[in-house]
Write an enzyme that holds these catalytic residues in place. Sequence first.
Site, mmCIF file in Angstrom:
data_model
loop_
_atom_site.group_PDB
_atom_site.id
_atom_site.type_symbol
_atom_site.label_atom_id
_atom_site.label_comp_id
_atom_site.label_asym_id
_atom_site.label_seq_id
_atom_site.Cartn_x
_atom_site.Cartn_y
_atom_site.Cartn_z
ATOM 1 C CB CYS A 71 -0.869 -0.027 1.258
ATOM 2 S SG CYS A 71 -1.882 1.426 1.515
ATOM 3 C CB CYS A 178 -3.038 3.797 -5.513
ATOM 4 S SG CYS A 178 -4.366 2.978 -4.590
HETATM 5 N N1 DGL Z 1 -3.959 0.571 -2.144
HETATM 6 C C1 DGL Z 1 -3.537 1.674 -1.391
HETATM 7 C C2 DGL Z 1 -2.306 2.377 -1.946
HETATM 8 O O1 DGL Z 1 -1.489 1.746 -2.599
HETATM 9 C C3 DGL Z 1 -4.480 2.661 -0.784
HETATM 10 C C4 DGL Z 1 -5.876 2.790 -1.153
HETATM 11 C C5 DGL Z 1 -6.671 3.482 -0.051
HETATM 12 O O2 DGL Z 1 -6.921 2.821 0.946
HETATM 13 O O3 DGL Z 1 -6.993 4.676 -0.209
HETATM 14 O O4 DGL Z 1 -2.099 3.537 -1.692
#
Ligand code: DGL
Length: 216
Positions: A71, A178
């Site tokens: 993440c 993301c």
């Molecule tokens: N998948 C996550 C990232 O790479 C975050 C998405 C979220 O929870 O806003 O930032």
Amino acid sequence: MKIGIFDSGIGGKAMAHELELALGDNLEIIIVDDHKNVPYGDKKQSEIISLTDAAIQPLLKANCDIILIACNTATVLAIDSLRLKYPNQRFIGIKPMIRTGAKLTKSNIIAVCATPATLGSDRYKKLVKKFDYNLKIIEPDCSDWAKMIENNQINYEEIEKVINDLCDQGADVVVLGCTHYYWIKDFIVKICKGRARVIEPSKAVIYRVERLLKSC
Ligand code: DGL
């Protein structure tokens, strides 16, 4: 080797899928998410730290050799605190691939698609500072993308408009900053065709884990 993977939502499954394909035979993969609190991208740093800390507890208890914070948002805002709190645990993080984007661009214009929390973080701003002396970095508004993807209610028209606009502004690299966006990568690649390359971190993560496997 036992690897624990965390994301706020389905971004973790994306990285797990790629790792499984590449190194599956040598890995035991455990995934956790935080379905109750996703998205993290509109939250404050203190909240992201405490939510991530709580969510990775099963991975710490399982004695994972590595915990992959799959993440970008949690990496740029929480991984330093986690490393301090759990000094004996090895963490790998994921952050927007500006360095790779800077190497690939010919127009010296790249776009970084990421959550508002990632784009607003000190860690991200430091990264940008290293490269923005000769690079224009466009940061489009993707604030609702993670939620749309998580809930499988994707507004493809909106995304197409954003991506077309980036290409029209001269961006020849689009960084997917993301891990949720992995799931719409093929769509974005199609829109960018002949105009921009689309990059995301799964290959880099595989490379990193592979090196750690060899050193075990
Ligand atoms: N998948 C996550 C990232 O790479 C975050 C998405 C979220 O929870 O806003 O930032």
